[in-house]
Design a protein around this motif. Sequence first.
Motif, PDB file in Angstrom:
ATOM      1  N   SER A 245       0.845  -0.901   0.069  1.00  0.00           N
ATOM      2  CA  SER A 245      -0.004   0.059   0.093  1.00  0.00           C
ATOM      3  C   SER A 245       0.898   1.190   0.017  1.00  0.00           C
ATOM      4  N   GLN A 246       2.030   1.241   0.601  1.00  0.00           N
ATOM      5  CA  GLN A 246       2.901   2.316   0.656  1.00  0.00           C
ATOM      6  C   GLN A 246       3.080   2.828  -0.691  1.00  0.00           C
ATOM      7  N   ASP A 247       3.512   1.820  -1.815  1.00  0.00           N
ATOM      8  CA  ASP A 247       3.915   2.033  -3.040  1.00  0.00           C
ATOM      9  C   ASP A 247       2.811   2.194  -4.073  1.00  0.00           C
ATOM     10  N   PHE A 248       1.932   1.379  -4.041  1.00  0.00           N
ATOM     11  CA  PHE A 248       0.851   1.157  -5.128  1.00  0.00           C
ATOM     12  C   PHE A 248      -0.276   2.302  -5.112  1.00  0.00           C
ATOM     13  N   SER A 249      -0.843   2.612  -3.796  1.00  0.00           N
ATOM     14  CA  SER A 249      -1.875   3.502  -3.792  1.00  0.00           C
ATOM     15  C   SER A 249      -1.389   4.935  -4.017  1.00  0.00           C
ATOM     16  N   PRO A 250      -0.072   5.417  -3.721  1.00  0.00           N
ATOM     17  CA  PRO A 250       0.331   6.700  -4.021  1.00  0.00           C
ATOM     18  C   PRO A 250       0.746   6.758  -5.330  1.00  0.00           C
ATOM     19  N   ARG A 251       1.214   5.667  -5.989  1.00  0.00           N
ATOM     20  CA  ARG A 251       1.574   5.672  -7.470  1.00  0.00           C
ATOM     21  C   ARG A 251       0.170   5.719  -8.132  1.00  0.00           C
ATOM     22  N   LEU A 252      -0.842   5.047  -7.918  1.00  0.00           N
ATOM     23  CA  LEU A 252      -2.178   5.383  -8.545  1.00  0.00           C
ATOM     24  C   LEU A 252      -2.731   6.716  -8.355  1.00  0.00           C
ATOM     25  N   PHE A 253      -2.398   7.380  -7.267  1.00  0.00           N
ATOM     26  CA  PHE A 253      -2.569   8.831  -7.105  1.00  0.00           C
ATOM     27  C   PHE A 253      -2.123   9.712  -8.029  1.00  0.00           C
ATOM     28  N   THR A 254      -0.745   9.516  -8.182  1.00  0.00           N
ATOM     29  CA  THR A 254       0.132  10.361  -9.125  1.00  0.00           C
ATOM     30  C   THR A 254      -0.230  10.335 -10.436  1.00  0.00           C
ATOM     31  N   LEU A 255      -0.958   9.016 -11.121  1.00  0.00           N
ATOM     32  CA  LEU A 255      -1.361   8.771 -12.285  1.00  0.00           C
ATOM     33  C   LEU A 255      -2.655   9.594 -12.691  1.00  0.00           C
ATOM     34  N   ILE A 256      -3.529   9.620 -11.404  1.00  0.00           N
ATOM     35  CA  ILE A 256      -4.751  10.503 -11.400  1.00  0.00           C
ATOM     36  C   ILE A 256      -4.098  12.060 -11.631  1.00  0.00           C
TER      37      ILE A 256
END
Length: 281
Positions: A189-200
């Motif tokens: 969650s430390q990596d995937f959720s923020p990565r998804l946020f930056t995509l958006i």
Amino acid sequence: MVDIPESVREGIAECFGTFVLMVLGQGSVAQFVLSNGTTGSSDQIRWAWGLGVMFGVYTAGGITGAHINPAVTLSMCVVKKCPWRKLLPYWIGQFLGAFIAAFVVYIVYYDAIHSFENGNLTLNTAGIFATYPQSYLSVWNGLADQSLKVVFVLTAPDNMEPQGYLLRLDYILPSDLHLATIVLCHQPSQDFSPRLFTLIAGWGTQVFSRNDYKYFWIPVLGPFIGAILGGLIYITCIQLKSPFVGDRSVEITTETPDVEAKNKETQELPSNQQHMLEEHL
């Protein structure tokens, strides 16, 4: 008073705990990156993540034990210390908490982010929120890096576990553990959720396409592999071998057997007789 289901309450606790961890950690990275290293230091970042773990545990520990890491929850289910029915609520809370934390850090540093590098949203600023590897990193090396960090956390024996809110160092030290490849991240969650946020938020698909799409899934899959391995190692090499692991509770009493027997008899008396006995004494 609203009766909140236990699974929802625990999911919310994991969400808040993960949020606290991520805000402190990402905030320290943002401060360092956006000041070109003039404010803060790499040591400050390590301490911030370590303290983020500690305060995250303080936040959710009384309700869930503060997994604040999907890999830890998976491992706890594997070793039968957490029911499988709690896996999904915990995961939802953890991934959601990390996503909200990325949003909060982005809002706080919005002007600084959009002033950095002439307003171009590059991987340099995306690195505030998620990890990006060196160009030479192979898939297998990345998986080994992420898996071993989680194994290190989950196989720490609990024969010297402090009581109450004293936090074990094996929960904090991995946040300081650098293997020179991915840095810090050892939870999905430390990596995937923020990565998804930056995509958006405008960074685009570059946040997933790094190393020809051969990287973004490593900080997700690697910790889960480490969680399963760590759980199995714990069961076979520590839990079954160590005399200290398990139920270490000991009932301590300073009363003699005779006094204990009399107290037990008194407790079994009807309430009116107990009251008369107390007045007599």
